[in-house]
Design a protein around this motif. Structure first.
Motif, PDB file in Angstrom:
ATOM      1  N   GLY A   1       0.815  -1.203   0.000  1.00 31.58           N
ATOM      2  CA  GLY A   1       0.000   0.000   0.000  1.00 31.58           C
ATOM      3  C   GLY A   1       0.854   1.262   0.000  1.00 31.58           C
ATOM      4  N   LEU A   2       0.225   2.380   0.347  1.00 30.66           N
ATOM      5  CA  LEU A   2       0.942   3.658   0.375  1.00 30.66           C
ATOM      6  C   LEU A   2       2.164   3.605   1.269  1.00 30.66           C
ATOM      7  CD1 LEU A   2      -1.719   6.542   0.581  1.00 30.66           C
ATOM      8  CD2 LEU A   2       0.054   6.238  -1.155  1.00 30.66           C
ATOM      9  N   ALA A   3       2.048   2.978   2.447  1.00 26.76           N
ATOM     10  CA  ALA A   3       3.161   2.967   3.398  1.00 26.76           C
ATOM     11  C   ALA A   3       4.352   2.194   2.858  1.00 26.76           C
ATOM     12  CB  ALA A   3       2.692   2.375   4.727  1.00 26.76           C
ATOM     13  N   GLY A   4       4.103   1.010   2.316  1.00 26.71           N
ATOM     14  CA  GLY A   4       5.204   0.219   1.781  1.00 26.71           C
ATOM     15  C   GLY A   4       5.908   0.908   0.636  1.00 26.71           C
ATOM     16  N   PHE A   5       5.130   1.474  -0.300  1.00 23.80           N
ATOM     17  CA  PHE A   5       5.740   2.176  -1.421  1.00 23.80           C
ATOM     18  C   PHE A   5       6.436   3.465  -0.968  1.00 23.80           C
ATOM     19  CE2 PHE A   5       3.113  -0.443  -4.305  1.00 23.80           C
ATOM     20  CZ  PHE A   5       4.079  -0.752  -5.255  1.00 23.80           C
ATOM     21  N   ALA A   6       5.958   4.087   0.103  1.00 21.79           N
ATOM     22  CA  ALA A   6       6.621   5.295   0.612  1.00 21.79           C
ATOM     23  C   ALA A   6       8.029   4.974   1.093  1.00 21.79           C
ATOM     24  CB  ALA A   6       5.800   5.918   1.743  1.00 21.79           C
ATOM     25  N   VAL A   7       8.202   3.842   1.778  1.00 21.66           N
ATOM     26  CA  VAL A   7       9.542   3.443   2.224  1.00 21.66           C
ATOM     27  C   VAL A   7      10.441   3.167   1.021  1.00 21.66           C
ATOM     28  CG1 VAL A   7      10.873   1.693   3.464  1.00 21.66           C
ATOM     29  CG2 VAL A   7       8.718   2.543   4.423  1.00 21.66           C
ATOM     30  N   ALA A   8       9.924   2.455   0.016  1.00 21.00           N
ATOM     31  CA  ALA A   8      10.709   2.183  -1.190  1.00 21.00           C
ATOM     32  C   ALA A   8      11.115   3.478  -1.879  1.00 21.00           C
ATOM     33  CB  ALA A   8       9.902   1.292  -2.137  1.00 21.00           C
ATOM     34  N   ARG A   9      10.182   4.407  -1.979  1.00 20.19           N
ATOM     35  CA  ARG A   9      10.479   5.696  -2.625  1.00 20.19           C
ATOM     36  C   ARG A   9      11.572   6.443  -1.871  1.00 20.19           C
ATOM     37  NH1 ARG A   9       5.889   8.169  -1.603  1.00 20.19           N
ATOM     38  NH2 ARG A   9       6.769   9.267   0.179  1.00 20.19           N
ATOM     39  N   GLU A  10      11.488   6.454  -0.549  1.00 17.00           N
ATOM     40  CA  GLU A  10      12.485   7.180   0.239  1.00 17.00           C
ATOM     41  C   GLU A  10      13.854   6.513   0.145  1.00 17.00           C
ATOM     42  OE1 GLU A  10      12.183  10.047   1.632  1.00 17.00           O
ATOM     43  OE2 GLU A  10      10.047  10.245   1.186  1.00 17.00           O
ATOM     44  N   LEU A  11      13.891   5.198   0.068  1.00 16.53           N
ATOM     45  CA  LEU A  11      15.173   4.505  -0.119  1.00 16.53           C
ATOM     46  C   LEU A  11      15.799   4.882  -1.458  1.00 16.53           C
ATOM     47  CD1 LEU A  11      14.225   0.972   1.254  1.00 16.53           C
ATOM     48  CD2 LEU A  11      15.998   2.474   2.184  1.00 16.53           C
ATOM     49  N   LYS A  12      14.974   4.915  -2.496  1.00 10.02           N
ATOM     50  CA  LYS A  12      15.463   5.298  -3.819  1.00 10.02           C
ATOM     51  C   LYS A  12      16.051   6.707  -3.785  1.00 10.02           C
ATOM     52  CE  LYS A  12      13.834   6.506  -8.442  1.00 10.02           C
ATOM     53  NZ  LYS A  12      12.656   6.650  -9.328  1.00 10.02           N
ATOM     54  N   GLN A  13      15.346   7.625  -3.155  1.00  8.93           N
ATOM     55  CA  GLN A  13      15.801   9.014  -3.123  1.00  8.93           C
ATOM     56  C   GLN A  13      17.094   9.183  -2.345  1.00  8.93           C
ATOM     57  OE1 GLN A  13      12.469  11.330  -1.692  1.00  8.93           O
ATOM     58  NE2 GLN A  13      11.323  11.114  -3.611  1.00  8.93           N
ATOM     59  N   ARG A  14      17.388   8.241  -1.458  1.00 12.11           N
ATOM     60  CA  ARG A  14      18.629   8.308  -0.684  1.00 12.11           C
ATOM     61  C   ARG A  14      19.766   7.515  -1.320  1.00 12.11           C
ATOM     62  NH1 ARG A  14      14.593   9.614   2.255  1.00 12.11           N
ATOM     63  NH2 ARG A  14      14.775  10.835   4.178  1.00 12.11           N
ATOM     64  N   GLY A  15      19.550   7.048  -2.536  1.00 12.37           N
ATOM     65  CA  GLY A  15      20.609   6.342  -3.255  1.00 12.37           C
ATOM     66  C   GLY A  15      20.859   4.931  -2.764  1.00 12.37           C
ATOM     67  N   ASN A  16      19.839   4.288  -2.251  1.00 17.16           N
ATOM     68  CA  ASN A  16      19.987   2.930  -1.737  1.00 17.16           C
ATOM     69  C   ASN A  16      20.556   1.990  -2.798  1.00 17.16           C
ATOM     70  OD1 ASN A  16      19.353   0.515  -0.031  1.00 17.16           O
ATOM     71  ND2 ASN A  16      17.912   0.131  -1.709  1.00 17.16           N
ATOM     72  N   THR A  17      21.493   1.126  -2.391  1.00 16.66           N
ATOM     73  CA  THR A  17      22.071   0.149  -3.310  1.00 16.66           C
ATOM     74  C   THR A  17      21.734  -1.289  -2.926  1.00 16.66           C
ATOM     75  OG1 THR A  17      24.144   0.160  -2.038  1.00 16.66           O
ATOM     76  CG2 THR A  17      23.991   1.669  -3.928  1.00 16.66           C
ATOM     77  N   ARG A  18      21.004  -1.465  -1.834  1.00 14.00           N
ATOM     78  CA  ARG A  18      20.596  -2.808  -1.426  1.00 14.00           C
ATOM     79  C   ARG A  18      19.364  -3.249  -2.220  1.00 14.00           C
ATOM     80  NH1 ARG A  18      19.877  -2.225   4.933  1.00 14.00           N
ATOM     81  NH2 ARG A  18      19.306  -4.454   4.758  1.00 14.00           N
ATOM     82  N   ASP A  19      19.192  -4.550  -2.363  1.00 17.64           N
ATOM     83  CA  ASP A  19      17.995  -5.076  -2.999  1.00 17.64           C
ATOM     84  C   ASP A  19      16.790  -4.783  -2.107  1.00 17.64           C
ATOM     85  OD1 ASP A  19      19.356  -6.079  -5.169  1.00 17.64           O
ATOM     86  OD2 ASP A  19      19.631  -8.063  -4.281  1.00 17.64           O
TER      87      ASP A  19
END
Length: 374
Positions: free
Chosen positions: A12-30
């Motif tokens: 839902g919104l919460a799960g995708f919000a965490v994914a979006r924030e990881l992307k914006q921080r340059g996350n390199t983990r799967d």
């Protein structure tokens, strides 16, 4: 550098919000998202405005592939998690698959409180719920809504604007007890002028053959209804997590200031979480929590600083912009209300702790938000 996968349970919104924030921080983990539904992203708050805007629930859905690509997350649809083994850092799906994690984010949301049952009694907490309701809603003329919170009021206003006869039954006035009585009355007056009928009391739906009727405090309402929407609140979806060993409170999985549960490397976000004894079931709250969780997953020391959260009542005939105080205790509300505007402020020891603005007063929202932050 940590190369272990981040597993998000819930699409839902919460799960995708965490994914979006990881992307914006340059996350390199799967990042792997496990969701029991089809994995389509959509903004749930938009569901309550679809009829007057002629926007069906299906039009709000982003394809799983596009949602995954936009957030740099691998989405596994129709993957229902049924068991968690925290010692083995593994979650297990209903189909027998097991998924190891380095960090786990629980974003399984909440389910509507289920007090009534019947062919024409609905609750809406997802796009699939709305899709089941839409065929019945199209031909409905008289609608009964149980609950006068944000969801009930927004659906009531939307359906009234679309020409439906809407009756809202609740134990107390609109948005009570979150807002003072005078604010509740202002909202009720606006929506009454828009065609919504309000009734106070305890509701009992009654099926008489093909007819759906209702009793309030034991007295029969004269109207017969084509459908009923139950919007009396949500209960967190915590059963499997509680069984696995996560601490739960009245409102969900208990988290600390980093949105961590009592188990190392396990976080909770959105409707499923409880922080400082409260539920935080607003988009602004889950977006803030997602930022904090993503920062911690990236190795930063980040904690909550909620303050008073900006919230909106998205009723075209009675819109409100507000930031409610986290705790209402020794302070007091001051309310100035006219036909066209509303200004309510909550102060404690002379300091602004919350506000509600409506009508022409809403343009001063930034002024009050700046004062809150000072």
């Amino acid at each position: 550098m940590d190369r272990s996968p981040i597993v998000i349970v819930g699409g839902g919104l919460a799960g995708f919000a965490v994914a979006r924030e990881l992307k914006q921080r340059g996350n390199t983990r799967d990042v792997l998202m496990l969701t029991a539904d089809e994995g389509r992203f959509y903004a749930k708050p938009l569901l309550s405005h679809g009829l007057s805007r002629a926007t069906p629930a299906a039009a709000l859905l982003m394809s799983p592939e596009k949602a995954a690509s936009a957030n740099q997350v691998r989405v596994l649809p129709r993957t229902e998690v049924v068991r968690a083994d925290f010692e083995a850092t593994t979650v297990h799906a209903a189909d027998g698959r097991a998924f190891r994690y380095g960090d786990l984010v629980v974003a399984t949301g909440a389910r509507p409180l289920d007090f009534w049952h019947g062919d024409r009694i609905f609750s809406v907490n997802s796009a699939s719920d709305m899709s089941r309701l839409e065929p019945v809603l199209e031909g409905a003329k008289r609608i009964l809504i149980a609950g006068a919170g944000f969801v009930g009021l927004e659906f009531a206003n939307d359906w009234a604007k679309a020409g439906k006869q809407v009756t809202v039954v609740s134990l107390d006035g609109p948005l009570r007890p979150l807002v003072p009585q005078s604010v509740s009355g202002w909202v009720e007056a606006n929506l009454t002028r828009a065609g919504v009928r309000f009734v106070r009391g305890r509701l009992t739906p009654v099926h008489e053959g093909a007819d759906l009727c209702a009793e309030v405090d034991g007295k029969r309402l004269t109207a017969r209804f084509d459908l009923m929407l139950s919007a009396v609140g949500l209960g967190p979806d915590v059963a499997l997590w509680n069984q696995a060993g996560l601490v739960t409170g009245r409102h969900g999985l208990v988290v600390n200031a980093r949105f961590q549960t009592n188990v190392a490397h396990v976080y909770a976000v959105g409707d499923v979480m409880e922080f400082q004894g409260q539920a935080w079931r607003f988009v602004t709250a889950l977006n803030h929590a997602a930022k904090v969780i993503a920062s911690n997953l990236q190795g930063e020391e980040s904690c909550e600083n909620f303050g008073a959260l900006p919230i909106s009542l998205k009723c075209p005939d009675s819109p409100l912009a507000m930031a409610l105080p986290r705790v209402q205790g020794s302070g007091s509300w001051e309310v100035k209300a006219g036909d066209a505007d509303l200004e309510a402020t909550y102060r404690q020891d002379g300091k602004l702790r919350g506000f509600v603005l409506g009508g022409t007063a809403a343009h001063r929202r930034r002024q009050f938000e700046d004062e809150l932050a000072a």
